[in-house]
Design an enzyme around this catalytic site. Sequence first.
Site, mmCIF file in Angstrom:
data_model
loop_
_atom_site.group_PDB
_atom_site.id
_atom_site.type_symbol
_atom_site.label_atom_id
_atom_site.label_comp_id
_atom_site.label_asym_id
_atom_site.label_seq_id
_atom_site.Cartn_x
_atom_site.Cartn_y
_atom_site.Cartn_z
ATOM 1 N N ARG A 1 0.862 -1.184 0.000
ATOM 2 C CA ARG A 1 0.000 0.000 0.000
ATOM 3 C C ARG A 1 0.894 1.228 0.000
ATOM 4 O O ARG A 1 1.912 1.278 0.708
ATOM 5 C CB ARG A 1 -0.922 0.028 1.222
ATOM 6 C CG ARG A 1 -2.094 -0.920 1.161
ATOM 7 C CD ARG A 1 -3.100 -0.548 0.053
ATOM 8 N NE ARG A 1 -4.244 -1.460 -0.016
ATOM 9 C CZ ARG A 1 -4.327 -2.524 -0.804
ATOM 10 N NH1 ARG A 1 -3.318 -2.845 -1.601
ATOM 11 N NH2 ARG A 1 -5.419 -3.272 -0.812
ATOM 12 N N GLU B 1 -2.505 7.520 -4.918
ATOM 13 C CA GLU B 1 -2.849 6.867 -6.185
ATOM 14 C C GLU B 1 -4.318 7.016 -6.563
ATOM 15 O O GLU B 1 -4.664 6.949 -7.755
ATOM 16 C CB GLU B 1 -2.487 5.374 -6.126
ATOM 17 C CG GLU B 1 -3.369 4.552 -5.187
ATOM 18 C CD GLU B 1 -3.020 3.073 -5.199
ATOM 19 O OE1 GLU B 1 -1.835 2.748 -5.102
ATOM 20 O OE2 GLU B 1 -3.947 2.244 -5.316
ATOM 21 N N HIS C 1 -0.922 -0.130 -9.594
ATOM 22 C CA HIS C 1 -1.616 -1.091 -8.720
ATOM 23 C C HIS C 1 -2.133 -2.279 -9.554
ATOM 24 O O HIS C 1 -3.310 -2.601 -9.530
ATOM 25 C CB HIS C 1 -2.764 -0.398 -7.972
ATOM 26 C CG HIS C 1 -3.079 -1.075 -6.662
ATOM 27 N ND1 HIS C 1 -3.382 -0.374 -5.508
ATOM 28 C CD2 HIS C 1 -3.127 -2.381 -6.319
ATOM 29 C CE1 HIS C 1 -3.623 -1.226 -4.533
ATOM 30 N NE2 HIS C 1 -3.467 -2.459 -5.004
HETATM 31 P P1 NAD Z 1 -1.189 -11.166 4.983
HETATM 32 O O1 NAD Z 1 -2.228 -10.674 5.924
HETATM 33 O O2 NAD Z 1 -1.169 -12.616 4.635
HETATM 34 O O3 NAD Z 1 0.260 -10.815 5.559
HETATM 35 C C1 NAD Z 1 0.589 -9.576 6.119
HETATM 36 C C2 NAD Z 1 1.741 -9.789 7.074
HETATM 37 O O4 NAD Z 1 2.124 -8.500 7.578
HETATM 38 C C3 NAD Z 1 1.397 -10.657 8.289
HETATM 39 O O5 NAD Z 1 2.371 -11.650 8.470
HETATM 40 C C4 NAD Z 1 1.375 -9.672 9.450
HETATM 41 O O6 NAD Z 1 1.763 -10.252 10.682
HETATM 42 C C5 NAD Z 1 2.395 -8.646 8.970
HETATM 43 N N1 NAD Z 1 2.265 -7.376 9.656
HETATM 44 C C6 NAD Z 1 1.147 -6.768 10.138
HETATM 45 N N2 NAD Z 1 1.465 -5.609 10.743
HETATM 46 C C7 NAD Z 1 2.812 -5.477 10.647
HETATM 47 C C8 NAD Z 1 3.729 -4.498 11.098
HETATM 48 N N3 NAD Z 1 3.320 -3.427 11.790
HETATM 49 N N4 NAD Z 1 5.036 -4.686 10.831
HETATM 50 C C9 NAD Z 1 5.461 -5.806 10.163
HETATM 51 N N5 NAD Z 1 4.632 -6.769 9.716
HETATM 52 C C10 NAD Z 1 3.321 -6.604 9.952
HETATM 53 O O7 NAD Z 1 -1.321 -10.257 3.689
HETATM 54 P P2 NAD Z 1 -0.862 -10.658 2.210
HETATM 55 O O8 NAD Z 1 -1.941 -11.430 1.543
HETATM 56 O O9 NAD Z 1 0.509 -11.238 2.273
HETATM 57 O O10 NAD Z 1 -0.820 -9.226 1.515
HETATM 58 C C11 NAD Z 1 0.119 -8.256 1.927
HETATM 59 C C12 NAD Z 1 -0.338 -6.894 1.480
HETATM 60 O O11 NAD Z 1 -0.277 -6.835 0.051
HETATM 61 C C13 NAD Z 1 -1.799 -6.589 1.807
HETATM 62 O O12 NAD Z 1 -1.896 -5.930 3.038
HETATM 63 C C14 NAD Z 1 -2.268 -5.713 0.677
HETATM 64 O O13 NAD Z 1 -2.272 -4.367 1.115
HETATM 65 C C15 NAD Z 1 -1.216 -5.888 -0.401
HETATM 66 N N6 NAD Z 1 -1.754 -6.356 -1.672
HETATM 67 C C16 NAD Z 1 -1.480 -5.651 -2.798
HETATM 68 C C17 NAD Z 1 -1.938 -6.083 -4.020
HETATM 69 C C18 NAD Z 1 -1.632 -5.335 -5.302
HETATM 70 O O14 NAD Z 1 -2.287 -5.557 -6.321
HETATM 71 N N7 NAD Z 1 -0.623 -4.474 -5.314
HETATM 72 C C19 NAD Z 1 -2.708 -7.254 -4.095
HETATM 73 C C20 NAD Z 1 -2.954 -7.964 -2.919
HETATM 74 C C21 NAD Z 1 -2.476 -7.526 -1.716
#
Ligand code: NAD
Length: 333
Positions: free
Chosen positions: A232, A261, A293
């Site tokens: 994000r 964005e 994105h």
């Molecule tokens: P997920 O929930 O499986 O994993 C997120 C991880 O971040 C978890 O292990 C959690 O413990 C950790 N986390 C939470 N707070 C934290 C902090 N303060 N410091 C360090 N680590 C922390 O999520 P995911 O499915 O792996 O997705 C990750 C991110 O990718 C999502 O949050 C989403 O915003 C983003 N995303 C982007 C796209 C895109 O098209 N660009 C698509 C899907 C997801």
Amino acid sequence: MDDIAFFDARSYDKPWFDKLSGPAGFSIRYYESRLTPETAILAHNARAACAFVNDTLNRDVLKIFSSLGLTAVALRCAGFNNVDLKAAEEFGVHIFRVPAYSPSTVAEHALALLLTLTRRTHKAFTRTRERNFSLEGLTGMDLAGKTVGIVGTGRVGLKFANMCRGLDMRVIAYDVDPVWGAGIEYVRFDELCRRSDVLSLHCPLTPETYHLINRGTFHMLRDGVVIINTSRGALLDSDALLDAIKSGKVGAAGLDVYEEEADVFYEDVSSKVMRDDTLNLLLSQPNVLVTSHQAFLTDGALRTIAETTIRNLRDFLDGNGAENELRAEVAVK
Ligand code: NAD
């Protein structure tokens, strides 16, 4: 048939949703408009709304939905930083998401950004099309033997870690909730910053992670660090990033997300004056690669997103549980 008001609709959304909605008893009203307090009224007479990453689900919108008798919103994405979950609870609007459509999909895009930037293939692409076969300025950086620091080892972060291991990189990570047993060396955030040649962000945007990478963090980072953000935009302070690029502190940045964005991503604004100077300046740098994105955008992921979104709404409206419902307390995770 139950109507779904589908906001921020794009041509690539429709094939899968059209195929799956009818058999599930839904009729979809596609709106190209973003969901905002001004457009929320379009959901009148709908049983549910469907929204995406840059739609607004704030208190005003949720209040309007509640007054329309709408009780369910399905996010066709994983992130939910654009939703006021407390207000949703207060107004009785249930929010669903697609927690995992294909973690590899996003991790592969992060890798694509990394490899493009470190081997300058984005520059070579435009050069050779103009019959410029010079190699000046195309010297790359080896990834084998380098250290990649991953912030957030959830679904996407773990996949990305495995991909980096396949490139013979050393993987270190920081997560508030480490995955023990995954063979990952977890370190403190400041140590991660000091040791990483490549820093890739895979944690959610929360009040705690807002501007996680800021002016102070850039001081800790290695000179020439490559930063990849597919998570994000607001995890990164964009003005601080721009200064770090100008000073040479950051060697390259691959950004699939940008904190402002919502004003431009997913739109063709090529014939308009762009007022966002930070984005203008980032785009003008040879070592910055911005994608709008699109890390989620593959055929396989679009199919899974549509399947899960339709199932979330059908199950909820039929009273069959709510596997992917978001609750206010998870927002602080
Ligand atoms: P997920 O929930 O499986 O994993 C997120 C991880 O971040 C978890 O292990 C959690 O413990 C950790 N986390 C939470 N707070 C934290 C902090 N303060 N410091 C360090 N680590 C922390 O999520 P995911 O499915 O792996 O997705 C990750 C991110 O990718 C999502 O949050 C989403 O915003 C983003 N995303 C982007 C796209 C895109 O098209 N660009 C698509 C899907 C997801």
